[in-house]
Motif scaffolding. Structure first.
Motif, PDB file in Angstrom:
ATOM      1  N   THR A 212     -13.099  -0.859   1.426  1.00 46.43           N
ATOM      2  CA  THR A 212     -14.568  -0.394   1.543  1.00 46.43           C
ATOM      3  C   THR A 212     -15.449  -1.512   0.577  1.00 46.43           C
ATOM      4  N   ALA A 213     -14.804  -2.193  -0.296  1.00 41.02           N
ATOM      5  CA  ALA A 213     -15.588  -2.969  -1.067  1.00 41.02           C
ATOM      6  C   ALA A 213     -16.103  -4.164   0.007  1.00 41.02           C
ATOM      7  N   ALA A 214     -15.261  -4.595   0.838  1.00 40.83           N
ATOM      8  CA  ALA A 214     -15.238  -5.778   1.661  1.00 40.83           C
ATOM      9  C   ALA A 214     -16.267  -5.155   2.713  1.00 40.83           C
ATOM     10  N   ILE A 215     -16.475  -4.046   3.136  1.00 34.49           N
ATOM     11  CA  ILE A 215     -17.383  -3.553   4.322  1.00 34.49           C
ATOM     12  C   ILE A 215     -18.781  -3.696   3.686  1.00 34.49           C
ATOM     13  N   HIS A 216     -18.962  -3.206   2.322  1.00 31.12           N
ATOM     14  CA  HIS A 216     -20.161  -3.342   1.794  1.00 31.12           C
ATOM     15  C   HIS A 216     -20.573  -4.613   0.913  1.00 31.12           C
ATOM     16  N   ASN A 217     -19.962  -5.719   1.213  1.00 33.14           N
ATOM     17  CA  ASN A 217     -20.156  -6.757   0.647  1.00 33.14           C
ATOM     18  C   ASN A 217     -20.076  -6.889  -0.840  1.00 33.14           C
ATOM     19  N   LEU A 218     -19.262  -6.254  -1.331  1.00 38.26           N
ATOM     20  CA  LEU A 218     -19.001  -5.822  -2.765  1.00 38.26           C
ATOM     21  C   LEU A 218     -17.607  -6.740  -3.240  1.00 38.26           C
ATOM     22  N   LYS A 219     -17.998  -7.209  -4.464  1.00 34.87           N
ATOM     23  CA  LYS A 219     -16.862  -7.676  -5.197  1.00 34.87           C
ATOM     24  C   LYS A 219     -16.008  -7.048  -5.804  1.00 34.87           C
ATOM     25  N   ILE A 220     -14.935  -6.942  -6.360  1.00 32.78           N
ATOM     26  CA  ILE A 220     -13.688  -6.433  -7.220  1.00 32.78           C
ATOM     27  C   ILE A 220     -13.244  -7.107  -8.457  1.00 32.78           C
ATOM     28  N   ALA A 221     -13.850  -6.823  -9.817  1.00 32.95           N
ATOM     29  CA  ALA A 221     -13.349  -7.403 -10.761  1.00 32.95           C
ATOM     30  C   ALA A 221     -12.331  -6.250 -11.382  1.00 32.95           C
ATOM     31  N   VAL A 222     -11.403  -6.297 -12.156  1.00 34.67           N
ATOM     32  CA  VAL A 222     -10.148  -5.550 -12.451  1.00 34.67           C
ATOM     33  C   VAL A 222     -10.330  -5.599 -14.115  1.00 34.67           C
ATOM     34  N   GLU A 223     -10.239  -4.223 -14.551  1.00 40.44           N
ATOM     35  CA  GLU A 223     -10.079  -3.898 -15.940  1.00 40.44           C
ATOM     36  C   GLU A 223      -8.690  -3.343 -16.237  1.00 40.44           C
ATOM     37  N   ILE A 224      -8.036  -3.994 -16.854  1.00 41.13           N
ATOM     38  CA  ILE A 224      -6.567  -3.512 -17.156  1.00 41.13           C
ATOM     39  C   ILE A 224      -6.544  -2.622 -18.255  1.00 41.13           C
ATOM     40  N   LYS A 225      -6.301  -1.322 -18.141  1.00 44.53           N
ATOM     41  CA  LYS A 225      -6.421  -0.263 -19.273  1.00 44.53           C
ATOM     42  C   LYS A 225      -5.121  -0.555 -19.835  1.00 44.53           C
ATOM     43  N   GLU A 226      -5.208   0.022 -21.202  1.00 46.57           N
ATOM     44  CA  GLU A 226      -4.040   0.097 -22.120  1.00 46.57           C
ATOM     45  C   GLU A 226      -3.048   1.441 -21.524  1.00 46.57           C
ATOM     46  N   TYR A 227      -2.025   0.928 -21.554  1.00 47.09           N
ATOM     47  CA  TYR A 227      -0.849   1.686 -20.969  1.00 47.09           C
ATOM     48  C   TYR A 227       0.349   1.602 -21.524  1.00 47.09           C
ATOM     49  N   HIS A 228       1.292   2.765 -21.494  1.00 49.19           N
ATOM     50  CA  HIS A 228       2.567   2.700 -22.408  1.00 49.19           C
ATOM     51  C   HIS A 228       3.338   1.417 -22.173  1.00 49.19           C
ATOM     52  N   GLU A 229       3.849   0.663 -23.317  1.00 50.43           N
ATOM     53  CA  GLU A 229       4.755  -0.328 -23.092  1.00 50.43           C
ATOM     54  C   GLU A 229       3.774  -1.640 -22.592  1.00 50.43           C
TER      55      GLU A 229
END
Length: 482
Positions: A212-229
């Motif tokens: 969907t981002a590609a269709i709307h010409n948007l770029k995706i950055a990723v935030e990696i949350k804190e998770y177990h281990e």
């Protein structure tokens, strides 16, 4: 003789009073004449010259006015909110504010997308928390929708977890909903979505978001949350996962920026609570000679650390990060989120050639129906911030511009749990709203301030050329980083 002297004294006193009155009148006339004939002091332009066309009133006001962070007086704010609601109710009886509020005309047009304005996006939204922990949780436990009717059912196991009520109701995050969300984001002029991600994220939904981002010409950055281990090894695997899945072909939907010092395009990854991992561990991943280094490999990236205290700056510098972001949109909640500290953070970043990425937001208001510890609340016990009819958002934007931020992050598009969303909300009994503005109030404000951001950067470029200074890559107009 005595009578004569007394009459003479009265006459003298009258003459003195008349003289004082006439003098005062003449002085008043002179002051009025001087005021009317004195030219008004001109507001100095940021860029001298007759060819200046891009400075707006809002930008001039922000440049010439002293920035005073919002003062919080909970009693005054609550009293004002009550008064405004009484006025709205009275207006509704007289036929005002009736029916659904219409979307402003400006929302129907699309402005140029700006990759440097990035917004946090949550999928799915946790509308309910499963197990009440306090007796008060059962007073308003779950919301049920029957057409347009909304009712509350007590003594249920699930408890509503939001303070505002969305215009789209309590939606499931499907591809069609993501399409509507990304259409909103695109219309604001935001060019990059920061997807809040953890390893349990559904891969089918992940692929739908990128599609969907590609269709709307948007770029995706990723935030990696804190998770177990979560470890350095697992974070390296997370980065590898995204680059292998979405970053291997031309025209990738991942958000890439040109790093001039490396002559390469690299994606951006945000690391939530990076300070939970030791500096030495980060060096294994982010230093050139680290055992698990991504530097100089096909998995190299721009890695930004979330910080909250003054001491966390050393984690960023020693750990090998490319920069840092503040994440929490509550002014005064901690050192990094406090607006008056941003100039110091920007100076630190420039000194060590790091990126300073401030996070702004429209407010912070979670329903807070259950006990939260200081560690869960980013190190403090109260991070609630009132929206003040958009004024809080405005001051945050002005502060980010004043500190010449290259990237501005917005928290958030749809984090309804923390009450930081700019997604459209409607008035529903028991929930907060954006009145007296329309449901799309904060989408409109975001669009306005993105236009201001672009004007500010264009002015900076013109000023640099006017002074014959080399345009630094920190101007960041063409997706470049030093």
């Amino acid at each position: 003789m005595t009578t004569f002297n007394f009459k003479f004294s009265i006459k003298s006193m009258r003459l003195l009073i008349c003289f004082i009155g006439v003098s005062s009148l003449m002085l008043l006339v002179y002051c009025l004449y001087s005021t009317l004939n004195t030219p008004e002091k001109a507001i100095p332009q940021l860029i001298p010259g007759a060819d200046q066309q891009v400075i707006s009133y809002e930008l001039l006001r922000s440049q010439n006015a002293a920035l005073v962070p919002e003062k919080y007086n909970e009693h005054e704010v609550k009293s004002r909110i009550i008064r405004e609601k009484i006025k709205r109710l009275a207006g509704g009886r007289n036929g005002h504010h009736g029916g659904e509020l219409s979307t402003p005309a400006r929302r129907n047009r699309t402005i140029a997308l700006n990759r440097n304005i990035q917004i946090f996006y949550y999928a799915p939204v946790a509308w309910y928390k499963p197990h009440p922990t306090l007796p008060s949780d059962r007073v308003v436990s779950r919301i049920t929708e029957n057409g347009s009717a909304v009712s509350f059912r007590p003594n249920e196991d699930q408890v509503i977890n939001i303070a505002f009520y969305p215009k789209r109701k309590l939606y499931n995050t499907t591809e069609s909903i993501v399409r509507e969300h990304f259409n909103d984001i695109q219309n604001c002029g935001i060019g990059t979505v920061i997807l809040v991600w953890h390893p349990a994220f559904n891969e089918g939904l992940l692929r739908a978001i990128f599609k969907t981002a590609a269709i709307h010409n948007l770029k995706i950055a990723v935030e990696i949350k804190e998770y177990h281990e979560r470890t350095i090894e697992s974070i390296r695997s997370n980065i590898k996962y995204f680059l292998d899945l979405f970053g291997r072909e031309d025209g990738s939907t991942l958000s890439y920026f040109r790093v001039l010092s490396k002559q390469r395009d690299l994606p951006i990854f945000y690391i939530r609570k990076a300070y939970k991992i030791q500096d030495a561990e980060w060096m294994r991943l982010l230093s050139r000679n680290g055992m698990l280094t991504i530097r100089g490999t096909s998995y190299d990236a721009i890695v930004l650390a979330h910080i909250s205290t003054k001491e966390h700056k050393s984690v960023v510098r020693r750990g090998g990060f490319d920069g840092f972001y503040t994440y929490l949109p509550s002014n005064g909640a901690n050192y990094a989120s406090t607006w008056k500290n941003w100039s110091e953070l920007k100076k630190f970043a420039d000194t060590y050639h790091l990126m300073f990425v401030p996070t702004i937001g429209p407010g912070y208001y979670d329903r807070k129906k259950y006990l939260r510890t200081a560690s869960q609340n980013h190190g403090i016990s109260n991070i609630k911030r009132y929206r003040s009819n958009g004024q809080y958002f405005d001051v945050a934007w002005r502060t980010a511009l004043k500190n010449n931020a290259q990237i501005v992050t917005i928290n958030s598009y749809n984090n309804w749990v923390d009450g930081t969303q700019i997604e459209a909300a409607i008035p529903v009994f028991g929930f907060r709203d954006y009145l007296p503005g329309p449901p799309e109030k904060y989408l409109d404000l975001t669009q306005t301030w993105i236009e201001e951001y672009l004007k500010y950067k264009l002015n900076s470029i013109k000023l640099g050329r006017k002074n014959e200074n080399a345009l630094g890559c920190y101007e960041f107009i063409n997706n470049t980083i030093c």
